[in-house]
Design an enzyme around this catalytic site. Sequence first.
Site, mmCIF file in Angstrom:
data_model
loop_
_atom_site.group_PDB
_atom_site.id
_atom_site.type_symbol
_atom_site.label_atom_id
_atom_site.label_comp_id
_atom_site.label_asym_id
_atom_site.label_seq_id
_atom_site.Cartn_x
_atom_site.Cartn_y
_atom_site.Cartn_z
ATOM 1 N N CYS A 1 -1.752 -13.607 -16.751
ATOM 2 C CA CYS A 1 -3.267 -13.773 -17.058
ATOM 3 C C CYS A 1 -3.733 -14.971 -16.114
ATOM 4 O O CYS A 1 -3.457 -15.798 -16.074
ATOM 5 C CB CYS A 1 -3.600 -14.161 -18.615
ATOM 6 S SG CYS A 1 -5.238 -14.694 -18.712
ATOM 7 N N ASN B 1 2.552 -12.798 -4.571
ATOM 8 C CA ASN B 1 2.697 -11.583 -3.675
ATOM 9 C C ASN B 1 2.115 -10.588 -4.281
ATOM 10 O O ASN B 1 2.015 -10.153 -5.399
ATOM 11 C CB ASN B 1 4.327 -11.297 -4.198
ATOM 12 C CG ASN B 1 4.764 -10.062 -3.145
ATOM 13 O OD1 ASN B 1 4.897 -10.025 -2.051
ATOM 14 N ND2 ASN B 1 5.050 -8.811 -3.939
ATOM 15 N N GLU B 2 1.313 -9.761 -3.287
ATOM 16 C CA GLU B 2 0.330 -8.573 -3.658
ATOM 17 C C GLU B 2 -0.386 -8.961 -4.894
ATOM 18 O O GLU B 2 -0.162 -8.260 -6.000
ATOM 19 C CB GLU B 2 1.510 -7.441 -3.996
ATOM 20 C CG GLU B 2 1.929 -7.018 -2.563
ATOM 21 C CD GLU B 2 3.138 -5.928 -2.586
ATOM 22 O OE1 GLU B 2 3.261 -5.151 -1.755
ATOM 23 O OE2 GLU B 2 3.505 -5.566 -3.783
ATOM 24 N N CYS C 1 -6.411 -8.614 -16.464
ATOM 25 C CA CYS C 1 -6.170 -8.964 -18.045
ATOM 26 C C CYS C 1 -7.541 -8.693 -18.949
ATOM 27 O O CYS C 1 -8.460 -9.311 -18.309
ATOM 28 C CB CYS C 1 -5.689 -10.405 -17.963
ATOM 29 S SG CYS C 1 -5.221 -10.900 -19.592
ATOM 30 N N GLU D 1 4.915 -7.115 5.068
ATOM 31 C CA GLU D 1 6.143 -6.205 4.780
ATOM 32 C C GLU D 1 6.047 -4.592 5.323
ATOM 33 O O GLU D 1 5.039 -3.986 5.542
ATOM 34 C CB GLU D 1 6.069 -5.875 3.215
ATOM 35 C CG GLU D 1 6.502 -7.163 2.380
ATOM 36 C CD GLU D 1 6.419 -6.936 0.678
ATOM 37 O OE1 GLU D 1 6.430 -5.778 0.382
ATOM 38 O OE2 GLU D 1 6.341 -7.722 0.144
ATOM 39 N N TRP E 1 10.111 4.230 -3.689
ATOM 40 C CA TRP E 1 9.049 4.487 -4.744
ATOM 41 C C TRP E 1 8.112 5.691 -4.552
ATOM 42 O O TRP E 1 7.133 5.955 -5.120
ATOM 43 C CB TRP E 1 8.288 3.089 -5.293
ATOM 44 C CG TRP E 1 7.998 2.397 -3.838
ATOM 45 C CD1 TRP E 1 8.795 1.397 -3.450
ATOM 46 C CD2 TRP E 1 6.910 2.344 -2.995
ATOM 47 N NE1 TRP E 1 8.360 1.027 -2.346
ATOM 48 C CE2 TRP E 1 6.945 1.566 -2.274
ATOM 49 C CE3 TRP E 1 5.744 3.485 -3.137
ATOM 50 C CZ2 TRP E 1 6.119 1.268 -1.278
ATOM 51 C CZ3 TRP E 1 4.762 3.302 -1.903
ATOM 52 C CH2 TRP E 1 5.076 2.160 -1.051
ATOM 53 N N GLU F 1 15.123 -1.882 -7.157
ATOM 54 C CA GLU F 1 14.893 -2.190 -5.795
ATOM 55 C C GLU F 1 16.214 -1.903 -4.859
ATOM 56 O O GLU F 1 16.431 -2.491 -3.808
ATOM 57 C CB GLU F 1 14.240 -3.378 -5.288
ATOM 58 C CG GLU F 1 12.800 -3.157 -5.642
ATOM 59 C CD GLU F 1 11.872 -4.272 -4.941
ATOM 60 O OE1 GLU F 1 10.609 -4.107 -5.050
ATOM 61 O OE2 GLU F 1 12.364 -5.468 -5.231
ATOM 62 N N PHE G 1 17.906 0.487 -3.942
ATOM 63 C CA PHE G 1 17.856 1.418 -2.930
ATOM 64 C C PHE G 1 16.571 1.470 -2.249
ATOM 65 O O PHE G 1 16.404 2.431 -1.185
ATOM 66 C CB PHE G 1 18.041 3.007 -3.801
ATOM 67 C CG PHE G 1 19.279 3.141 -4.286
ATOM 68 C CD1 PHE G 1 20.613 2.887 -3.655
ATOM 69 C CD2 PHE G 1 19.381 3.513 -5.561
ATOM 70 C CE1 PHE G 1 21.840 3.158 -4.242
ATOM 71 C CE2 PHE G 1 20.611 3.702 -6.103
ATOM 72 C CZ PHE G 1 21.773 3.426 -5.367
#
Length: 687
Positions: free
Chosen positions: A123, A157-158, A163, A322, A330, A370, A372
């Site tokens: 949150c 990160n990202e 919420c 990245e 994915w 993750e 793979f």
Amino acid sequence: MNERTKKQVTKANFLLHGGDYNPDQWLDCPDILAEDLTLMKLANTNTYSIGIFAWSALEPEEDSYTFEWMDKIIEDIHQNGGNIILATPSGARPAWMSEKYPEVLRVNENRQKQLQGARHNHCFSSKVYREKTQKMNRKLAERYGDHPALIMWHISNEYGGECHCDLCQEAFREWLKKEYNADLKALNDAWWGPFWSHTFTSWSQIQSPSPIGENAVHGLNLDWHRFVTDQTIDFYENEIVPMRELTPEIPITTNFMADTTDLIPFQSLDYSKFAKHVDVISWDAYPAWHNDWESTAELASKVAFIDDLYRSLKQQPFILMESTPSGVNWHPVNKAKRPGMHLLSSMQMLAHGSDSIMYFQWRKSRGSSEKFHGAVVDHDKSPENRVFKDVSDVGAVLKKLDNVVGSTRSAEVAFLYDWESNWALDHAQGFGLETKQYPQTIQKQYRSFWERDIPVDVITKEQDFSVYKLLVVPMLYLMSKETINRLKSFVSNGGILISGYMTGLVDEHDLAYLGGWPEQLQEIFGMKPLETDTLYPTDKNEIQYKGKNYLLNEYATIMEVKDATVIGTYQEDFYAHTPAITKHAYGKGEAYYIGGRLEHSFYEDFYEGIIEELNLKPKLFIQHDKGVSVQTRETEEEDVTFVMNFSEKEQKISLTETVNDHLNGTSLSGEVTLEPYGFKVLSKKIK
């Protein structure tokens, strides 16, 4: 941006190459950590993002810290000649925190409290989580802020998600009170409260949009999106307090994203607002190369559009934080990059303004979701791996391109992109529910310039219009009076404006303009839209323009022309032979209105005429067929031009002047061959 200037966005005077490194997953394997240092050299990498999801390794129990492992990792990388982008770990909090402080957990739009797990499940309004993140960040800044290897802070990160807990409901109400000067009537007016008896008589009655409650009040939906952006930024600002205080000279970023299904800008947050709060834009790019629904060149054009948007947000180089050296884990189909594509796609990032090529991830995880996902170091740990060699090849090329660090791209053309307008259009219950496609529509028109090597900025409504000759504003559904006035001034002062269907239908509160299209827009364009026709896929119509017919699909505007010149007409249906495209002189400039959505060949022909009329030219003119892209970065001494073959066939290009092959120092002129996925980097000294 039209000045040849240099703006170095990190402490490094070289291109960054490396990626997310997660040594906290390998603390029980000292041989692996030692091996990494050797492989980092072999891979020609120089920079590593660490600590991104390391909270449980840094603070395994509340107020019990274990920084010693990170001390060693940072020092080992430094002694190995590497640099550190140090991340804050707030993207994934440890389990002990959720157990002891359940308020840190998010509540979803169905009002269900989430469990501990996954990422970004926190949150942004939680006082506890804000205190915990700032405390951790202060310890990181105190401990590592002076380390010579540190070149940038990577905050969380990202960022994303929302919420709906009680804390966030109260924060939303407080945000609304500020937006509407504590005037509940003003809010009800903006949200068109009497509709369905949705007038609020108390601030406490207001709830965030929910599928089990209110989700059809468009003003509420729009303000909720705005609140989520502002609350996320506010949480980020809380995170960076220690960094600004203790390390003011270290630049700060957080990694932006793209929606990957169709590779459009990330929609959940308004990055035009967020960009003002970071020192450097960084983003995570994962295009699905070699897919079966579009050509390689079409996908490359989409990547270029997002690059140009994120570069233009601050008018300076950005960081590719990245990417993958091969496949991901994915996408619906996780296809490996074909030989040559990794190097080519890396060159495209540099060409459009990146000062880095960074990866997720350095070494493949051994377990969990993750394991793979693409990485520099595979489970085989071999430097002879094809993907590892591809990364090493990229690093070798980057070492020859350090002179582009901080360099710019100048443009006389801008496309306008607006997150708020897209939110409003997505909620609009009308038109074609699946075919509105605002970002995709802009990308398709952008491609006409990309194919002709004309540099483009992708700007937002707050940025300066006056520095451009041409401003393209497709489908700007939501348009405030302020934006209208700025467009009017742009055209009046000599600019060329291009817009069209579904533009300017609602104001900043998502309320329809009464009396039809705003008078000022009618003045600019010399016409008035009367009706928008939405077409089925089987409906057939065409627009005739300059003696040629072009296929019309999905949308058509029926219009009343005042003093504009009709330059295109519909060919079928009840509005056959009526105006479809107009041109209007206004002040010192001109405004074009394109009434329908047309096939790509129309935009190719239409924009070719505009490009010729305005004498728009690439920095280095090279003759080539479709599939080749030519993009230039302007250093203080020379133009560095990337010539890239985004096709599966050999391409011949023709140089109209002698230039330098930047990577090997030879001179080139005349006809040059590019292999499939091949490229050249050419340089030309400034006279």
